[in-house]
Design a protein around this motif. Sequence first.
Motif, PDB file in Angstrom:
ATOM      1  N   GLU A 179       0.827  -1.210   0.000  1.00  0.00           N
ATOM      2  CA  GLU A 179       0.000   0.000   0.000  1.00  0.00           C
ATOM      3  C   GLU A 179       0.860   1.259   0.000  1.00  0.00           C
ATOM      4  O   GLU A 179       0.497   2.285  -0.584  1.00  0.00           O
ATOM      5  CB  GLU A 179      -0.938  -0.001   1.213  1.00  0.00           C
ATOM      6  CG  GLU A 179      -0.296   0.126   2.586  1.00  0.00           C
ATOM      7  CD  GLU A 179       0.413  -1.125   3.075  1.00  0.00           C
ATOM      8  OE1 GLU A 179       1.137  -1.039   4.086  1.00  0.00           O
ATOM      9  OE2 GLU A 179       0.229  -2.190   2.445  1.00  0.00           O
ATOM     10  N   ALA A 189       0.818   4.158  -2.810  1.00  0.00           N
ATOM     11  CA  ALA A 189       0.561   5.547  -2.432  1.00  0.00           C
ATOM     12  C   ALA A 189       1.642   6.482  -2.976  1.00  0.00           C
ATOM     13  O   ALA A 189       1.357   7.587  -3.436  1.00  0.00           O
ATOM     14  CB  ALA A 189       0.478   5.668  -0.912  1.00  0.00           C
ATOM     15  N   SER A 229       1.163   7.075  -6.679  1.00  0.00           N
ATOM     16  CA  SER A 229      -0.184   7.491  -7.076  1.00  0.00           C
ATOM     17  C   SER A 229      -0.144   8.837  -7.796  1.00  0.00           C
ATOM     18  O   SER A 229       0.778   9.643  -7.571  1.00  0.00           O
ATOM     19  CB  SER A 229      -1.082   7.608  -5.842  1.00  0.00           C
ATOM     20  OG  SER A 229      -0.653   8.686  -5.019  1.00  0.00           O
ATOM     21  N   ASN A 287       0.233  11.868  -5.459  1.00  0.00           N
ATOM     22  CA  ASN A 287       1.553  12.068  -4.867  1.00  0.00           C
ATOM     23  C   ASN A 287       2.567  12.494  -5.910  1.00  0.00           C
ATOM     24  O   ASN A 287       3.443  13.332  -5.631  1.00  0.00           O
ATOM     25  CB  ASN A 287       2.021  10.787  -4.180  1.00  0.00           C
ATOM     26  CG  ASN A 287       3.267  11.024  -3.339  1.00  0.00           C
ATOM     27  OD1 ASN A 287       3.255  11.844  -2.427  1.00  0.00           O
ATOM     28  ND2 ASN A 287       4.339  10.312  -3.645  1.00  0.00           N
TER      29      ASN A 287
END
Length: 367
Positions: free
Chosen positions: A195, A199, A202, A205
Motif C-alpha cells: 500500500e 501511495a 499514485s 503524490n
Amino acid sequence: MSATRFIVCLLSITFTILALPASLVVVGDPFQVLHRNWFGQNGYLNSDRFQNAGLIKRLIADQPERHDSIVLGTSMSQNFDIQQLSEEMNWKGPVKLTIAGGRAREIAVIATDALRSGSIKHVLWEIYSGYELKDPFALHPEAPLPLYMYSENSIDLWRYLFNQDIVDKAVKTIFRRNDRKFRDIKNLYRWEQPEAFQAFSSPANIEQLNRKMAAAPPLSPRSAGNDYYLNIDKNLIPIIKAHQDVEFNLYFPPTSYYGLTLTTPAKFWTRMNTRKYLLERVSIFPNVHVFAFDLYDDFGAKAANYKDLSHYSPAVSKAIVRYIAQGKFEIRANEWDGYVATLLLKLQQFRQNTLQGQKQTVSRSLN
C-alpha cells in the motif's frame, strides 16, 4: 529476632527481589543471547537492535561451519533474500544483521562482533547517507543500539539481565504469549508494504512531488559540500584493514530520482564527496568491491519501485543481489567523476522530461 538474623533476612529478601528479574531473563532469554530457546518457539524476534546480538552468538559463533557471510545495513537492506544470496553469491548460510535507521557507528559495532568469530568470509555492506554525518560516534537518537550486548566482555551483559523490556519479553516467552512474533531466519526483518508503494506512485503524490521538484533549485555541476569523512575513517576502514581475508562487497543503495532531485545541492555534493573519498580509501584493498546503482534507470527513474524517496521494493533488492553476483555496476575511484557527471545529466533530463510532461498534461486538460 536478633539484629543479626534480621539483617540476614533483609539481605536475603533484597537479593531475591533483585535476582528475580535476572532469573527470568536467564530462563526466558527472548533474544537467545545466553542460550537457544527452551520453550519451543521457532525462529527469532523482529527487534533487530537486540536480536542481532543473539544471531551472532547462536548462529555465527555457535555454528561457524554453517555460516560464512553477513549482510550489514539499514532498513534498505532488510528485504534481501537469504536464499538468493546463498544461491547466486555462492555464500553459505548468510545472516542478515541489519538495523532500521542504524547509524554508521552502530553498524560498525555489529560488524566487529560478527567478524570476531573468524568464520565470516563474505560481507554485503550498505553504505547509505549516515556515513555522510559529522559525528562518527553518533547512535540513533531514539533507539540507540545496546552496545553492551555486542561487547567482547561478557560482564557487560548484566544490563541485559536487568532491562525491564527484556524481562517483560522473557516472561512472555516463558508463558508463550509471543509465539506469533517469532520469525524464521529467512523472513526476519523483511517488510512488505504494497500500500505504501501504491501511495507513493499514485497520481496525487506524483503531482505533489512534481510541484516540489519545480520549486527546488536544480543541482549544479559543482557545489560546495561538507567534507565529513570521519565515519569512513572510524567505522569502515579499520574493520576492512583488520580483516583482509574477508571479501567486502560495499554498495550505494539506489535513491529515487525524485529523492535525488529534491536533495539540496550541499547535501548532494556531500554525498558525492563522501563516496569518492570512500572509493579512494578502499582502492588499496584487493578484497573490497564497491557497487553503485544510481545510473540504472530501471531503479531510480521509476516511482513505482519506491515507498518513499529512498526505500525501494523487494524486487529491486533481488536485482541488486543479481547484479552484484554478476559483477555489474562495480565502480572504482578513477571512474567516479565521470559517474557523477552522467548522474547529473540523467537527473537534469528526468527533471525536464517530468515537468514538461506535467505541463503537457495540464495543457491537454485545459483544452
